[in-house]
Design an enzyme around this catalytic site. Sequence first.
Site, mmCIF file in Angstrom:
data_model
loop_
_atom_site.group_PDB
_atom_site.id
_atom_site.type_symbol
_atom_site.label_atom_id
_atom_site.label_comp_id
_atom_site.label_asym_id
_atom_site.label_seq_id
_atom_site.Cartn_x
_atom_site.Cartn_y
_atom_site.Cartn_z
ATOM 1 N N GLU A 18 0.747 -1.113 0.037
ATOM 2 C CA GLU A 18 0.071 0.276 -0.289
ATOM 3 C C GLU A 18 0.911 0.933 0.005
ATOM 4 O OE1 GLU A 18 -3.843 -0.152 2.770
ATOM 5 O OE2 GLU A 18 -2.728 2.182 3.591
ATOM 6 N N THR A 49 -4.022 4.539 -1.672
ATOM 7 C CA THR A 49 -4.716 5.518 -0.591
ATOM 8 C C THR A 49 -5.510 6.580 -1.528
ATOM 9 O OG1 THR A 49 -3.668 6.917 0.764
ATOM 10 C CG2 THR A 49 -3.907 4.544 1.368
ATOM 11 N N TYR A 50 -6.883 6.992 -0.137
ATOM 12 C CA TYR A 50 -7.749 7.649 -1.037
ATOM 13 C C TYR A 50 -7.831 8.895 0.185
ATOM 14 C CZ TYR A 50 -11.798 9.870 -3.212
ATOM 15 O OH TYR A 50 -12.874 10.667 -4.016
ATOM 16 N N HIS A 78 -8.022 2.973 -3.670
ATOM 17 C CA HIS A 78 -8.778 3.394 -2.367
ATOM 18 C C HIS A 78 -10.140 3.757 -3.101
ATOM 19 C CE1 HIS A 78 -6.236 1.157 0.653
ATOM 20 N NE2 HIS A 78 -5.355 0.815 -0.267
ATOM 21 N N ARG A 108 -16.364 3.660 3.627
ATOM 22 C CA ARG A 108 -17.191 4.947 4.022
ATOM 23 C C ARG A 108 -15.902 5.511 4.135
ATOM 24 N NH1 ARG A 108 -18.863 5.486 10.116
ATOM 25 N NH2 ARG A 108 -16.503 5.990 10.576
ATOM 26 N N GLY A 109 -14.715 5.830 4.802
ATOM 27 C CA GLY A 109 -14.049 6.597 4.878
ATOM 28 C C GLY A 109 -14.348 7.341 6.563
ATOM 29 N N HIS A 151 -14.017 -2.417 14.336
ATOM 30 C CA HIS A 151 -13.675 -1.540 14.633
ATOM 31 C C HIS A 151 -14.248 -0.469 15.528
ATOM 32 C CE1 HIS A 151 -14.890 2.769 12.722
ATOM 33 N NE2 HIS A 151 -14.179 2.286 11.991
ATOM 34 N N LYS A 167 -22.017 -6.078 4.531
ATOM 35 C CA LYS A 167 -20.836 -5.779 3.261
ATOM 36 C C LYS A 167 -21.034 -6.726 2.311
ATOM 37 C CE LYS A 167 -17.213 -3.910 4.628
ATOM 38 N NZ LYS A 167 -15.767 -2.636 5.470
ATOM 39 N N LYS A 274 7.888 2.989 1.596
ATOM 40 C CA LYS A 274 9.369 2.991 2.185
ATOM 41 C C LYS A 274 9.599 2.119 1.450
ATOM 42 C CE LYS A 274 9.464 5.325 7.105
ATOM 43 N NZ LYS A 274 9.223 6.811 6.458
HETATM 44 P P1 FAD Z 1 -17.785 0.567 7.030
HETATM 45 O O1 FAD Z 1 -17.757 -0.675 6.836
HETATM 46 O O2 FAD Z 1 -19.035 0.776 6.922
HETATM 47 O O3 FAD Z 1 -17.935 0.367 8.764
HETATM 48 C C1 FAD Z 1 -17.908 2.029 9.708
HETATM 49 C C2 FAD Z 1 -18.566 1.444 10.876
HETATM 50 O O4 FAD Z 1 -20.160 1.495 10.346
HETATM 51 C C3 FAD Z 1 -18.180 0.334 11.706
HETATM 52 O O5 FAD Z 1 -17.841 0.090 12.849
HETATM 53 C C4 FAD Z 1 -19.628 -1.044 11.554
HETATM 54 O O6 FAD Z 1 -19.474 -1.965 12.366
HETATM 55 C C5 FAD Z 1 -20.396 0.334 10.941
HETATM 56 N N1 FAD Z 1 -21.511 -0.360 10.295
HETATM 57 C C6 FAD Z 1 -21.018 -1.153 9.276
HETATM 58 N N2 FAD Z 1 -22.634 -1.130 8.374
HETATM 59 C C7 FAD Z 1 -23.487 -0.970 9.398
HETATM 60 C C8 FAD Z 1 -24.551 -1.153 9.491
HETATM 61 N N3 FAD Z 1 -25.237 -2.219 8.311
HETATM 62 N N4 FAD Z 1 -25.609 -0.686 10.477
HETATM 63 C C9 FAD Z 1 -25.187 -0.131 11.500
HETATM 64 N N5 FAD Z 1 -23.365 -0.444 11.508
HETATM 65 C C10 FAD Z 1 -22.627 -0.421 9.880
HETATM 66 N N6 FAD Z 1 -9.381 5.442 5.225
HETATM 67 C C11 FAD Z 1 -9.689 7.049 4.287
HETATM 68 O O7 FAD Z 1 -9.742 7.657 4.051
HETATM 69 N N7 FAD Z 1 -8.766 6.678 2.816
HETATM 70 C C12 FAD Z 1 -8.422 5.413 2.485
HETATM 71 O O8 FAD Z 1 -7.273 5.222 1.717
HETATM 72 C C13 FAD Z 1 -8.343 4.332 3.455
HETATM 73 N N8 FAD Z 1 -7.955 3.297 3.242
HETATM 74 C C14 FAD Z 1 -8.580 2.056 3.822
HETATM 75 C C15 FAD Z 1 -7.474 0.546 3.529
HETATM 76 C C16 FAD Z 1 -7.945 -0.661 4.920
HETATM 77 C C17 FAD Z 1 -7.414 -1.554 4.569
HETATM 78 C C18 FAD Z 1 -8.439 -0.062 5.832
HETATM 79 C C19 FAD Z 1 -8.600 -1.434 7.313
HETATM 80 C C20 FAD Z 1 -9.102 0.990 6.289
HETATM 81 C C21 FAD Z 1 -9.132 2.205 5.185
HETATM 82 N N9 FAD Z 1 -9.057 3.720 5.715
HETATM 83 C C22 FAD Z 1 -8.900 4.257 4.684
HETATM 84 C C23 FAD Z 1 -9.702 4.058 6.630
HETATM 85 C C24 FAD Z 1 -11.748 3.870 7.009
HETATM 86 O O9 FAD Z 1 -12.210 4.501 6.091
HETATM 87 C C25 FAD Z 1 -11.501 3.496 8.308
HETATM 88 O O10 FAD Z 1 -11.358 2.411 9.498
HETATM 89 C C26 FAD Z 1 -13.675 3.870 8.113
HETATM 90 O O11 FAD Z 1 -13.650 4.467 9.709
HETATM 91 C C27 FAD Z 1 -14.871 3.263 8.283
HETATM 92 O O12 FAD Z 1 -14.168 2.625 7.135
HETATM 93 P P2 FAD Z 1 -14.755 1.181 6.471
HETATM 94 O O13 FAD Z 1 -14.688 0.843 4.597
HETATM 95 O O14 FAD Z 1 -14.337 -0.666 6.951
HETATM 96 O O15 FAD Z 1 -16.535 1.226 7.279
#
Ligand code: FAD
Length: 285
Positions: A18, A49-50, A78, A108-109, A151, A167, A274
């Site tokens: 990444e 990343t985004y 991303h 989601r972000g 999370h 999801k 790095k």
């Molecule tokens: P989700 O899957 O939507 O989950 C977010 C929260 O909502 C969780 O607590 C989940 O339990 C809850 N939830 C989900 N669905 C429901 C539902 N139906 N009802 C109630 N609650 C629900 N961030 C960036 O800004 N840019 C990046 O490039 C980036 N890259 C990442 C790469 C990886 C591998 C990882 C692990 C994270 C990355 N992130 C990035 C961080 C990420 O955006 C955050 O962790 C964010 O808070 C959650 O994103 P998610 O897609 O996991 O969200």
Amino acid sequence: MFISEIFSSKKGPVFSFEIFPPKREYPIESIYETIEELVTLDPDFVSVTYGAAGGTKDRTVEIAGYIKKRWGKPPLAHLTCIGAHREDILRILDELSALEVKNVLALRGDPPKDGPAEGGDFKYAKDLVHFIREQRPDVFCVAGAAYPEGHVEAPSMACDLINLKKKVDEGVSFLITQLFFDNELFLSFRDVARSLGIGIPITAGIMPVLNAKQISRMVSLCGASIPSALAHLIARYERDPKGLHEAGLEYAINQIKGLIREGVDGIHLYTMNKPEVAKRIMAEL
Ligand code: FAD
């Protein structure tokens, strides 16, 4: 190429790196040398990343397109949906598609630090997965994020796993986990995910600990717990940055070796831009 095809055809774990786009004050080309050094290590794919570092969202598409065009490696772009409107997402998807970037990590972000995100058409990453599948069927392989320790916002691990399953059911082809330092946590997470019917590949996110500042930042950002073996190392090399760097690398290498022994689907290395760290780790493996 869809990255899901690599998971189904490769014997042994899929290796990926990444990177993040350079900040706005630096030219986009400043990442090209890093990419070249990483690609030389022959990863199966490279993710970009985004927006996490702020003001660089438009660079993700360009860098992913560059990786595909210059190096022929499958990029994983991303994409976050918080605060975004459907038309913004469609525009980005079409830009990616025009550059032959066929793999998207649907996220989601995080909401802005100073309050909830304004407006937007999406609530959770699953809504973005659904939207991509509905609007551009068969154009993209869609990946999702997973959290071996849950999370940070989820009320419980069980709740987070149920949300993860929803999801995945929207059409996720593989998962990449948040970084973790304790393999046991990953393995029990994987077992529970499988028991819930999540059968897609789960690739393990690994970030080597290289300095004390980075550890406290990571722990406060993502809530990863520090197992006692790692805590001992950190304490032991408190006044020896070089020693900590070396010990942190070794810890990550041992973590990866342990995961490979457990038949992990993939290793996703958070390279922090790095290449020397990735080089060292790949050489040891
Ligand atoms: P989700 O899957 O939507 O989950 C977010 C929260 O909502 C969780 O607590 C989940 O339990 C809850 N939830 C989900 N669905 C429901 C539902 N139906 N009802 C109630 N609650 C629900 N961030 C960036 O800004 N840019 C990046 O490039 C980036 N890259 C990442 C790469 C990886 C591998 C990882 C692990 C994270 C990355 N992130 C990035 C961080 C990420 O955006 C955050 O962790 C964010 O808070 C959650 O994103 P998610 O897609 O996991 O969200």
